[in-house]
Structure formats: C-alpha cells, structure tokens
Design a protein around this motif. Structure first.
Motif, mmCIF file in Angstrom:
data_model
loop_
_atom_site.group_PDB
_atom_site.id
_atom_site.type_symbol
_atom_site.label_atom_id
_atom_site.label_comp_id
_atom_site.label_asym_id
_atom_site.label_seq_id
_atom_site.Cartn_x
_atom_site.Cartn_y
_atom_site.Cartn_z
ATOM 1 N N LEU A 21 3.572 3.853 6.175
ATOM 2 C CA LEU A 21 4.743 3.584 5.339
ATOM 3 C C LEU A 21 6.001 4.032 6.067
ATOM 4 C CD1 LEU A 21 3.495 4.730 1.812
ATOM 5 C CD2 LEU A 21 3.472 2.433 2.789
ATOM 6 N N PRO A 22 7.056 3.235 6.069
ATOM 7 C CA PRO A 22 8.283 3.555 6.804
ATOM 8 C C PRO A 22 8.869 4.902 6.384
ATOM 9 C CG PRO A 22 8.315 1.266 6.098
ATOM 10 C CD PRO A 22 7.134 1.898 5.429
ATOM 11 N N PRO A 23 9.327 5.700 7.340
ATOM 12 C CA PRO A 23 9.866 7.029 7.039
ATOM 13 C C PRO A 23 11.044 7.010 6.069
ATOM 14 C CG PRO A 23 9.472 6.787 9.393
ATOM 15 C CD PRO A 23 9.273 5.436 8.786
ATOM 16 N N GLU A 24 11.880 5.952 6.141
ATOM 17 C CA GLU A 24 13.028 5.910 5.236
ATOM 18 C C GLU A 24 12.603 5.741 3.775
ATOM 19 O OE1 GLU A 24 12.709 1.628 6.931
ATOM 20 O OE2 GLU A 24 12.363 3.703 7.576
ATOM 21 N N ILE A 25 11.370 5.263 3.562
ATOM 22 C CA ILE A 25 10.829 5.157 2.206
ATOM 23 C C ILE A 25 10.193 6.474 1.778
ATOM 24 C CG2 ILE A 25 9.086 4.022 0.771
ATOM 25 C CD1 ILE A 25 9.523 1.491 2.440
ATOM 26 N N THR A 26 9.332 7.021 2.622
ATOM 27 C CA THR A 26 8.637 8.256 2.262
ATOM 28 C C THR A 26 9.594 9.439 2.149
ATOM 29 O OG1 THR A 26 8.127 8.689 4.606
ATOM 30 C CG2 THR A 26 6.489 7.478 3.316
ATOM 31 N N ALA A 27 10.704 9.399 2.865
ATOM 32 C CA ALA A 27 11.682 10.488 2.770
ATOM 33 C C ALA A 27 12.276 10.589 1.375
ATOM 34 C CB ALA A 27 12.797 10.280 3.792
ATOM 35 N N VAL A 28 12.320 9.458 0.678
ATOM 36 C CA VAL A 28 12.878 9.434 -0.679
ATOM 37 C C VAL A 28 11.783 9.551 -1.733
ATOM 38 C CG1 VAL A 28 14.208 8.082 -2.352
ATOM 39 C CG2 VAL A 28 14.819 8.027 0.079
ATOM 40 N N LEU A 29 10.693 8.776 -1.570
ATOM 41 C CA LEU A 29 9.674 8.673 -2.620
ATOM 42 C C LEU A 29 8.526 9.659 -2.456
ATOM 43 C CD1 LEU A 29 9.380 4.779 -2.979
ATOM 44 C CD2 LEU A 29 10.920 6.363 -4.148
ATOM 45 N N GLY A 30 8.289 10.137 -1.244
ATOM 46 C CA GLY A 30 7.186 11.057 -1.023
ATOM 47 C C GLY A 30 6.103 10.458 -0.146
ATOM 48 N N ASN A 31 5.138 11.300 0.240
ATOM 49 C CA ASN A 31 4.118 10.917 1.215
ATOM 50 C C ASN A 31 2.749 10.656 0.608
ATOM 51 O OD1 ASN A 31 5.521 11.174 3.923
ATOM 52 N ND2 ASN A 31 5.948 13.198 3.061
ATOM 53 N N SER A 32 2.638 10.690 -0.694
ATOM 54 C CA SER A 32 1.351 10.429 -1.337
ATOM 55 C C SER A 32 1.583 9.641 -2.612
ATOM 56 C CB SER A 32 0.644 11.745 -1.675
ATOM 57 O OG SER A 32 1.349 12.449 -2.690
ATOM 58 N N LYS A 33 0.495 9.058 -3.135
ATOM 59 C CA LYS A 33 0.596 8.299 -4.386
ATOM 60 C C LYS A 33 1.125 9.191 -5.506
ATOM 61 C CE LYS A 33 -3.061 7.550 -6.825
ATOM 62 N NZ LYS A 33 -4.372 7.079 -7.333
ATOM 63 N N ARG A 34 0.623 10.411 -5.578
ATOM 64 C CA ARG A 34 1.056 11.332 -6.625
ATOM 65 C C ARG A 34 2.549 11.609 -6.516
ATOM 66 N NH1 ARG A 34 2.538 16.297 -7.029
ATOM 67 N NH2 ARG A 34 2.116 16.703 -4.835
ATOM 68 N N GLU A 35 3.027 11.876 -5.307
ATOM 69 C CA GLU A 35 4.450 12.169 -5.120
ATOM 70 C C GLU A 35 5.314 10.959 -5.435
ATOM 71 O OE1 GLU A 35 4.860 13.534 -1.126
ATOM 72 O OE2 GLU A 35 4.027 15.533 -1.538
ATOM 73 N N ARG A 36 4.873 9.767 -5.026
ATOM 74 C CA ARG A 36 5.672 8.569 -5.264
ATOM 75 C C ARG A 36 5.779 8.260 -6.752
ATOM 76 N NH1 ARG A 36 2.660 6.911 -0.809
ATOM 77 N NH2 ARG A 36 1.188 5.829 -2.174
ATOM 78 N N ILE A 37 4.647 8.287 -7.447
ATOM 79 C CA ILE A 37 4.683 7.986 -8.885
ATOM 80 C C ILE A 37 5.511 9.031 -9.626
ATOM 81 C CG2 ILE A 37 3.288 7.820 -10.983
ATOM 82 C CD1 ILE A 37 1.105 6.514 -9.319
ATOM 83 N N ASP A 38 5.351 10.288 -9.261
ATOM 84 C CA ASP A 38 6.132 11.350 -9.898
ATOM 85 C C ASP A 38 7.627 11.140 -9.686
ATOM 86 O OD1 ASP A 38 6.125 14.143 -11.192
ATOM 87 O OD2 ASP A 38 7.306 14.479 -9.379
ATOM 88 N N CYS A 39 8.003 10.787 -8.461
ATOM 89 C CA CYS A 39 9.411 10.556 -8.138
ATOM 90 C C CYS A 39 9.963 9.384 -8.939
ATOM 91 C CB CYS A 39 9.563 10.297 -6.643
ATOM 92 S SG CYS A 39 11.222 9.796 -6.135
ATOM 93 N N LEU A 40 9.216 8.285 -9.000
ATOM 94 C CA LEU A 40 9.680 7.083 -9.688
ATOM 95 C C LEU A 40 9.792 7.307 -11.193
ATOM 96 C CD1 LEU A 40 7.486 4.590 -7.649
ATOM 97 C CD2 LEU A 40 9.987 4.682 -7.596
ATOM 98 N N VAL A 41 8.788 7.949 -11.776
ATOM 99 C CA VAL A 41 8.813 8.211 -13.213
ATOM 100 C C VAL A 41 9.961 9.151 -13.566
ATOM 101 C CG1 VAL A 41 7.561 9.326 -15.110
ATOM 102 C CG2 VAL A 41 6.371 7.718 -13.597
ATOM 103 N N ARG A 42 10.145 10.210 -12.788
ATOM 104 C CA ARG A 42 11.235 11.145 -13.057
ATOM 105 C C ARG A 42 12.592 10.448 -12.969
ATOM 106 N NH1 ARG A 42 10.166 16.615 -13.066
ATOM 107 N NH2 ARG A 42 7.982 17.156 -12.637
ATOM 108 N N SER A 43 12.738 9.550 -12.018
ATOM 109 C CA SER A 43 14.004 8.837 -11.874
ATOM 110 C C SER A 43 14.275 7.958 -13.087
ATOM 111 C CB SER A 43 13.991 7.994 -10.599
ATOM 112 O OG SER A 43 15.213 7.320 -10.422
ATOM 113 N N VAL A 44 13.243 7.261 -13.574
ATOM 114 C CA VAL A 44 13.397 6.422 -14.765
ATOM 115 C C VAL A 44 13.775 7.281 -15.970
ATOM 116 C CG1 VAL A 44 12.206 4.908 -16.397
ATOM 117 C CG2 VAL A 44 11.833 4.616 -13.943
ATOM 118 N N VAL A 45 13.093 8.388 -16.151
ATOM 119 C CA VAL A 45 13.358 9.260 -17.300
ATOM 120 C C VAL A 45 14.784 9.805 -17.252
ATOM 121 C CG1 VAL A 45 12.750 11.471 -18.371
ATOM 122 C CG2 VAL A 45 10.939 9.880 -17.655
ATOM 123 N N CYS A 46 15.238 10.201 -16.078
ATOM 124 C CA CYS A 46 16.571 10.788 -15.947
ATOM 125 C C CYS A 46 17.697 9.777 -16.179
ATOM 126 C CB CYS A 46 16.727 11.422 -14.564
ATOM 127 S SG CYS A 46 15.754 12.914 -14.327
#
Length: 340
Positions: free
Chosen positions: A212-237
């Motif tokens: 996965l491109p570094p510019e994506i993982t730097a924002v969303l995270g390096n694992s499925k758990r981190e990415r989903i957590d980041c995306l859900v938190r962003s939606v909630v906020c």
C-alpha cells in the motif's frame, strides 16, 4: 404503555434531534398492526434476516469467484461487516441503530451470482432485451429494493418501512438516502469492502499489505484495524449534523486507496481471470429461463404478472454461484451415462 411504546419513548429521549425515530416512520407499503414488543425498524431488521434472499448471500461471491478456502468473504460476511461498522457510527452519533442495521442487512440482497461480473452481464442483457416494464439496465441496488418490495414472500414482499426501502435503494451511487442512517450505510459499505478486499487479496497472494502506498498508510494506518478505526473516527467526528462525511485528509487518502485497489485488484488479470466466463453462463441461463416451464413456481407467477423477461432476470439474479454453475452444467454440459 407496552414494550414498543417504551422503546419509542426512550428513542425520543436519547437519540439525536436529527435521528430518525421509529414512531415517526413514513409507514409501510400497506398498513398493518404495530407489534407490541418491537419498533417498526426492528421488525424490518428481523424480516430481512429471516427472508430467503438473506440466506442465499452466504453462497454469493464478494470479490473473488469461488475461492478455495473458508476464510474468504462472501456477500453474507460482507453484509455483517457493513452492519457492524454502520451500527458503531450510528451509536456514536446517537442515530437510530435499528434502522441503520436493517438497511445494512438488506443492502446487498439483490446482488447476482458471480459478483459484479454477474451484475454487468445482466445489465447488458437488459440493454439488448429491454424488460416489459421498460427497464434497459440492471443494478443490484434496484434489485435489492425489488426483492423486499415485490419478490419475497411469494410476490407479497416484506412490507418494510419507507425509510428502510429508501436506504437500501440509495446505498451506493446516485441519490443520497433521505435519512442520516441510510447515508451512514453508504459510507460503511465502502469502508468495509475496501478493507476486507485488501485482506482477501493478501490471502489470495495478489497483494501484500506492505505494498500500500506510503502516502495512504501515513494517514489511514498500516493494518486493517488501524484503517477502519481511522475512517470510522473521522466519520463520527465530522457527521453530527447528519451530513455523513470524513475530514479532508482522511477522505483524500481513502479515495487514493480505492483508486489503488481498483488498479491492483479489481481489474487485476490474475484476480479476475475467471470472470471472462461469466457473460456466457448468464446469457445461456437467460435463454433457458425464457421458457416458463423452466422457472420455479414463484417465478412463473412473476412471469404472468410482470413478463417473462422480467421473471428470467429475477430468477438469475437470485441464484447463488454454485446453483448457477450446476444449472448451467446440467443444461449445456454432456454427462456420461451407461448402457444397460
């Protein structure tokens, strides 16, 4: 005050002012008595879980056709993951969880066998052979709505509330759902499928998470758990006002992730090699289904009422992957036999 009324009162006291309250539903396709235990939306959820189309999802393709292995997603496991993500978002925003879950569980009921390849094949058939109702296209979200409104319960439909039917119809492209709960399902669907497609692609040896491109993982995270957590938190906020969205950096990274997956997986020749066979299978099954005697009893009723081409499309769209393959082989592939 019965149990349902108590629950409705709790909703009014605890949910966000812009949440959709069960007591304010716009109603069902045809009137029926209220249940004394369950709200209108919780009844809808139960009806979807108990319908035949929901059970068929366990044998329908998600992203890879007929993968060998028990740990790949199916359309059913995808649906459950969407419901989990959507309910988390709804709970955090104090929106209606029952409505959110009902829409989530029903959103993919209309998916064809063989995933989007089957959908594209039926869409082409409808373009070349317009249906009796004038339709010249096939989209799974429209078929999902048709299932709950028309096809289930031997042509009576599930008689769901307008809010659930609207959320199912509007869960993907085009018009946004009327309710914030329906709009939550749209973003939860995308969060779920992109992240579990990464997981399945790695399991299939097509993609490594480290690619996965570094510019994506730097924002969303390096694992499925981190990415989903980041995306859900962003939606909630960012979505307390009912406009379901992410903050700009997260949305930009998420869009880049989708573009990366499209190039690396969704049009990958190795991942999609079997899909080239799908149009022929769907076309031949359609030709077969144009004879009413080849349809199931419930589809023969649809043929009489809505037309044979409409019934043939409904019949094929409802098939699971194994059923479609087995029927194709039964019709068109010679079988060995013994002389007596």
């Amino acid at each position: 005050m019965n149990t349902r009324e108590q629950t409705e009162k709790i909703e009014q006291m605890t949910l966000s002012p812009i949440a959709t309250h069960a007591c304010d539903t716009a109603g069902r396709q045809y009137p029926e008595e209220e249940d004394d235990l369950r709200t209108a939306f919780s009844r809808d959820r139960d009806r979807i879980i108990n319908c035949k189309a929901f059970r068929r999802l366990k044998r329908k393709t998600q992203v890879f056709l007929s993968p060998e292995g028990d740990h790949y997603r199916t359309r059913l496991t995808h649906t459950l993951e969407v419901a989990q993500i959507a309910r988390t978002i709804a709970r955090c925003l104090r929106f209606n969880e029952d409505l959110t879950e009902a829409i989530s569980l029903g959103h993919d009921l209309g998916h064809t066998p063989f995933g989007h390849a089957g959908e594209h094949a039926l869409d082409e058939i409808c373009r070349v052979h317009p249906l009796e109702d004038g339709s010249t296209s096939f989209h799974h979200y429209e078929q999902s709505a048709r299932i709950v409104e028309r096809l289930e319960k031997n042509g009576r439909g599930l008689n769901l509330t307008e809010e659930v039917r609207d959320g199912i119809l509007c869960h993907t492209k085009g018009t946004q759902a009327k309710t914030p709960e329906g709009r939550i399902v749209r973003v939860a669907d995308r969060i779920a499928y992109i992240n579990h497609d990464i997981d399945d692609s790695e399991r299939a040896g097509i993609l490594k998470e480290s690619q996965l491109p570094p510019e994506i993982t730097a924002v969303l995270g390096n694992s499925k758990r981190e990415r989903i957590d980041c995306l859900v938190r962003s939606v909630v906020c960012c979505s307390a006002d009912g406009v379901i969205r992410m903050d700009e950096p997260v949305q930009e990274a998420f869009d880049k992730l989708h573009a990366f997956m499209y190039k690396s997986v969704y049009v990958n020749p190795h991942a999609k090699s079997e899909e080239s066979k799908v149009p022929l299978v769907i076309e031949k099954l359609y030709e077969y289904a144009l004879s009413p005697e080849h349809l199931t009893a419930d589809m023969r009723v649809i043929a009489q009422q809505d037309g044979i081409r409409r019934a043939a499309v409904d019949y094929i769209a409802g098939m699971t992957d194994p059923y479609a393959v087995e029927l194709f082989e039964k019709i068109y592939v010679p079988h060995s036999w013994q002389l007596r």
